[in-house]
Motif scaffolding. Structure first.
Motif, PDB file in Angstrom:
ATOM      1  N   PRO A 175       0.802  -1.236   0.000  1.00 33.19           N
ATOM      2  CA  PRO A 175       0.000   0.000   0.000  1.00 33.19           C
ATOM      3  C   PRO A 175       0.834   1.286   0.000  1.00 33.19           C
ATOM      4  N   PHE A 176       2.145   1.189   0.198  1.00 33.00           N
ATOM      5  CA  PHE A 176       2.987   2.387   0.135  1.00 33.00           C
ATOM      6  C   PHE A 176       3.352   2.751  -1.309  1.00 33.00           C
ATOM      7  N   SER A 177       2.703   2.116  -2.252  1.00 34.46           N
ATOM      8  CA  SER A 177       2.933   2.394  -3.686  1.00 34.46           C
ATOM      9  C   SER A 177       4.370   2.153  -4.119  1.00 34.46           C
ATOM     10  N   ILE A 178       4.970   1.103  -3.592  1.00 36.27           N
ATOM     11  CA  ILE A 178       6.303   0.732  -4.073  1.00 36.27           C
ATOM     12  C   ILE A 178       6.165   0.175  -5.496  1.00 36.27           C
ATOM     13  N   GLN A 179       7.281   0.173  -6.222  1.00 34.42           N
ATOM     14  CA  GLN A 179       7.179  -0.255  -7.613  1.00 34.42           C
ATOM     15  C   GLN A 179       7.206  -1.770  -7.765  1.00 34.42           C
ATOM     16  N   ARG A 180       8.180  -2.407  -7.074  1.00 36.26           N
ATOM     17  CA  ARG A 180       8.285  -3.867  -7.213  1.00 36.26           C
ATOM     18  C   ARG A 180       9.076  -4.439  -6.036  1.00 36.26           C
ATOM     19  N   ILE A 181       8.936  -5.731  -5.879  1.00 35.77           N
ATOM     20  CA  ILE A 181       9.633  -6.425  -4.801  1.00 35.77           C
ATOM     21  C   ILE A 181      10.522  -7.495  -5.416  1.00 35.77           C
ATOM     22  N   LEU A 182      11.809  -7.386  -5.147  1.00 31.38           N
ATOM     23  CA  LEU A 182      12.734  -8.445  -5.553  1.00 31.38           C
ATOM     24  C   LEU A 182      12.942  -9.332  -4.347  1.00 31.38           C
ATOM     25  N   TYR A 183      13.127 -10.605  -4.557  1.00 23.51           N
ATOM     26  CA  TYR A 183      13.448 -11.447  -3.405  1.00 23.51           C
ATOM     27  C   TYR A 183      14.460 -12.497  -3.801  1.00 23.51           C
ATOM     28  N   SER A 184      15.256 -12.887  -2.813  1.00 28.07           N
ATOM     29  CA  SER A 184      16.233 -13.949  -3.050  1.00 28.07           C
ATOM     30  C   SER A 184      16.063 -14.978  -1.942  1.00 28.07           C
ATOM     31  N   GLY A 185      16.601 -16.151  -2.177  1.00 25.75           N
ATOM     32  CA  GLY A 185      16.451 -17.198  -1.169  1.00 25.75           C
ATOM     33  C   GLY A 185      16.700 -18.542  -1.802  1.00 25.75           C
ATOM     34  N   ARG A 187      14.462 -20.837  -2.851  1.00 22.64           N
ATOM     35  CA  ARG A 187      13.642 -21.228  -4.008  1.00 22.64           C
ATOM     36  C   ARG A 187      12.629 -20.151  -4.403  1.00 22.64           C
ATOM     37  N   GLU A 188      12.254 -20.221  -5.675  1.00 25.22           N
ATOM     38  CA  GLU A 188      11.265 -19.294  -6.209  1.00 25.22           C
ATOM     39  C   GLU A 188       9.869 -19.670  -5.718  1.00 25.22           C
ATOM     40  N   LYS A 189       9.062 -18.655  -5.414  1.00 23.71           N
ATOM     41  CA  LYS A 189       7.690 -18.909  -4.953  1.00 23.71           C
ATOM     42  C   LYS A 189       6.724 -18.892  -6.123  1.00 23.71           C
ATOM     43  N   GLN A 190       5.631 -19.620  -5.962  1.00 28.96           N
ATOM     44  CA  GLN A 190       4.567 -19.586  -6.988  1.00 28.96           C
ATOM     45  C   GLN A 190       3.485 -18.637  -6.500  1.00 28.96           C
ATOM     46  N   PHE A 191       3.177 -17.629  -7.294  1.00 32.88           N
ATOM     47  CA  PHE A 191       2.105 -16.707  -6.925  1.00 32.88           C
ATOM     48  C   PHE A 191       0.909 -16.952  -7.823  1.00 32.88           C
ATOM     49  N   ASP A 192      -0.298 -16.793  -7.278  1.00 28.25           N
ATOM     50  CA  ASP A 192      -1.508 -17.052  -8.057  1.00 28.25           C
ATOM     51  C   ASP A 192      -1.992 -15.820  -8.799  1.00 28.25           C
ATOM     52  N   SER A 193      -1.994 -14.688  -8.123  1.00 25.33           N
ATOM     53  CA  SER A 193      -2.625 -13.517  -8.758  1.00 25.33           C
ATOM     54  C   SER A 193      -1.674 -12.837  -9.740  1.00 25.33           C
ATOM     55  N   GLU A 194      -2.295 -12.243 -10.757  1.00 23.87           N
ATOM     56  CA  GLU A 194      -1.511 -11.523 -11.785  1.00 23.87           C
ATOM     57  C   GLU A 194      -0.749 -10.378 -11.147  1.00 23.87           C
ATOM     58  N   ASN A 195      -1.396  -9.740 -10.186  1.00 19.81           N
ATOM     59  CA  ASN A 195      -0.786  -8.619  -9.491  1.00 19.81           C
ATOM     60  C   ASN A 195       0.518  -9.044  -8.785  1.00 19.81           C
ATOM     61  N   ASP A 196       0.447 -10.187  -8.078  1.00 18.70           N
ATOM     62  CA  ASP A 196       1.643 -10.699  -7.384  1.00 18.70           C
ATOM     63  C   ASP A 196       2.715 -11.095  -8.396  1.00 18.70           C
ATOM     64  N   LYS A 197       2.286 -11.700  -9.497  1.00 14.99           N
ATOM     65  CA  LYS A 197       3.267 -12.134 -10.506  1.00 14.99           C
ATOM     66  C   LYS A 197       4.017 -10.930 -11.061  1.00 14.99           C
ATOM     67  N   ARG A 198       3.297  -9.800 -11.173  1.00 12.48           N
ATOM     68  CA  ARG A 198       3.952  -8.566 -11.651  1.00 12.48           C
ATOM     69  C   ARG A 198       4.840  -7.963 -10.574  1.00 12.48           C
ATOM     70  N   MET A 199       4.373  -8.029  -9.327  1.00  9.55           N
ATOM     71  CA  MET A 199       5.048  -7.324  -8.226  1.00  9.55           C
ATOM     72  C   MET A 199       6.323  -8.043  -7.762  1.00  9.55           C
ATOM     73  N   PHE A 200       6.265  -9.387  -7.664  1.00  9.44           N
ATOM     74  CA  PHE A 200       7.376 -10.138  -7.074  1.00  9.44           C
ATOM     75  C   PHE A 200       8.293 -10.712  -8.159  1.00  9.44           C
ATOM     76  N   GLN A 201       9.588 -10.541  -7.949  1.00 10.32           N
ATOM     77  CA  GLN A 201      10.548 -11.111  -8.913  1.00 10.32           C
ATOM     78  C   GLN A 201      11.676 -11.815  -8.148  1.00 10.32           C
ATOM     79  N   PHE A 202      11.872 -13.078  -8.465  1.00 12.37           N
ATOM     80  CA  PHE A 202      12.933 -13.869  -7.816  1.00 12.37           C
ATOM     81  C   PHE A 202      14.258 -13.577  -8.514  1.00 12.37           C
ATOM     82  N   VAL A 203      15.264 -13.151  -7.770  1.00 17.65           N
ATOM     83  CA  VAL A 203      16.562 -12.804  -8.378  1.00 17.65           C
ATOM     84  C   VAL A 203      17.710 -13.377  -7.554  1.00 17.65           C
ATOM     85  N   GLU A 204      18.891 -13.387  -8.133  1.00 20.58           N
ATOM     86  CA  GLU A 204      20.105 -13.759  -7.400  1.00 20.58           C
ATOM     87  C   GLU A 204      20.353 -12.697  -6.327  1.00 20.58           C
ATOM     88  N   PHE A 205      20.992 -13.112  -5.249  1.00 25.39           N
ATOM     89  CA  PHE A 205      21.287 -12.190  -4.146  1.00 25.39           C
ATOM     90  C   PHE A 205      22.017 -10.925  -4.634  1.00 25.39           C
TER      91      PHE A 205
END
Ligand SMILES: O=C(O)C(=O)CO
Length: 334
Positions: A175-185, A187-205
């Motif tokens: 809700p703070f109107s951030i542009q996107r969320i990168l995450y590392s770890g 394993r990659e997560k599976q998201f259901d909603s289109e919004n989450d698929k756009r928002m979350f991106q799995f990347v190398e550390f």
């Protein structure tokens, strides 16, 4: 209970009375109603005086080989008042066949709330601003940029470790109107909603470090993550990046963090966890205005603490009546 002899339970911290009452119905308690923290030596001497069948303790209590050897074969179960378990020698527990109960889930919201508080306190320089009010600096500067901080809007947030807590932090940030969320770890997560698929991106550390405006550490401390934030890591980050750690102090090399903050390699850091805890009051990090440090209060909300206490009680009662614990920590991977 099958035996007339009540199992002995050593409790290492202070707890609200209702939980003590629930435990004393079943256990022979070794409990001191005092808020003074027990030292390692004091815990050892309580164990020597009255070897327990079980121990209940917070995440700050180191359960090492010495404690386990001193308790010996009588000790059957550990109940940790924490979701983290890096304070317990898991290998030794496995060797000795000691079962461990812990408290995942119930502190997720409390820690995630605190992560947001720490992020905003750090990025908007809240502690520095309060100090300025107290020491008469308010109104002294004509600079329109006085006490300016870094905005969240349109930013890229990197989350290291998108587990339950990491995800709860991410949800609060959207809700703070951030542009996107990168995450590392791991394993990659599976998201259901289109919004989450756009928002979350799995990347190398390293990619996360290079691209993020805010980096939030929410992973467990283990051999892979210890000192993951070192000189090389800080060198890859943007000069106006802010790093927040609500996980474990050991994930950051604090000397490298001090240099990165002092030299402007990164903009600021907010830490709810440090090495050691408590951090000595003369620690160099405490001399820096761009380092906000909280005293490990992630789970310190009344609901979380009550639910953690209840889980500890239930884990203990279940184990000693032969039922599965509500949350048993598997030591198989130790
Ligand atoms: O429960 C834990 O492990 C915590 O560190 C809570 O902040």
């Amino acid at each position: 209970m099958t035996s007339a002899v009540r199992p002995r339970l050593l409790i290492v911290h202070q707890m609200p009375t209702q939980f003590i009452r629930a435990l004393e119905r079943v256990f022979d308690l070794d409990y001191k109603d005092t808020s003074t923290r027990f030292t390692h030596e004091q815990i050892l001497s309580r164990i020597r005086a009255n070897p327990p069948d079980a121990m209940l303790f917070p995440g700050q209590t180191k359960i090492d080989k010495e404690i386990l050897a001193t308790a010996g074969d009588k000790l059957k179960m550990l109940a940790t008042f924490s979701v983290g378990f890096d304070h317990i020698d898991l290998k030794e527990c496995k060797k000795r066949g000691i079962a461990i109960g812990y408290t995942p889930g119930v502190l997720t919201d409390g820690v995630a709330d605190l992560a947001i508080a720490l992020l905003l306190a750090t990025s908007r320089r809240v502690v520095e601003a309060m100090k300025a009010v107290r020491n008469g600096q308010w109104g002294q500067s004509s600079d329109i940029m006085w006490m300016c901080g870094k905005p969240l809007v349109n930013s890229t947030v990197g989350i290291v470790g998108l587990g339950q807590i990491g995800l709860a932090i991410a949800r609060r940030l959207q809700p703070f109107s951030i542009q996107r969320i990168l995450y590392s770890g791991t394993r990659e997560k599976q998201f259901d909603s289109e919004n989450d698929k756009r928002m979350f991106q799995f990347v190398e550390f390293n990619e996360l470090l290079r691209q993020s405006d805010f980096v939030i550490i929410a992973c467990a401390l283990n051999d892979q993550t210890r000192h993951m934030f070192n000189k090389q890591a800080f060198e890859q980050m943007k000069n106006d990046a802010i790093v927040i750690n609500i996980a474990r102090g050991g994930i950051i090399n604090q000397e490298a963090l001090y240099d990165a903050l002092k030299t402007g390699q990164i903009q600021a850091a907010g830490l709810d966890v440090t090495t050691p805890e408590p951090l000595p009051t003369d620690h160099p990090l405490l001399s820096l205005e761009n380092c906000t440090i909280f005293p490990h209060i992630g789970s310190a909300d009344v609901n979380a603490r009550h639910q953690m206490a209840q889980l500890c009680v239930d884990n203990l009662l279940n184990f000693f009546s032969g039922k599965p614990m509500v949350h048993e920590l598997k030591t198989d991977s130790a």
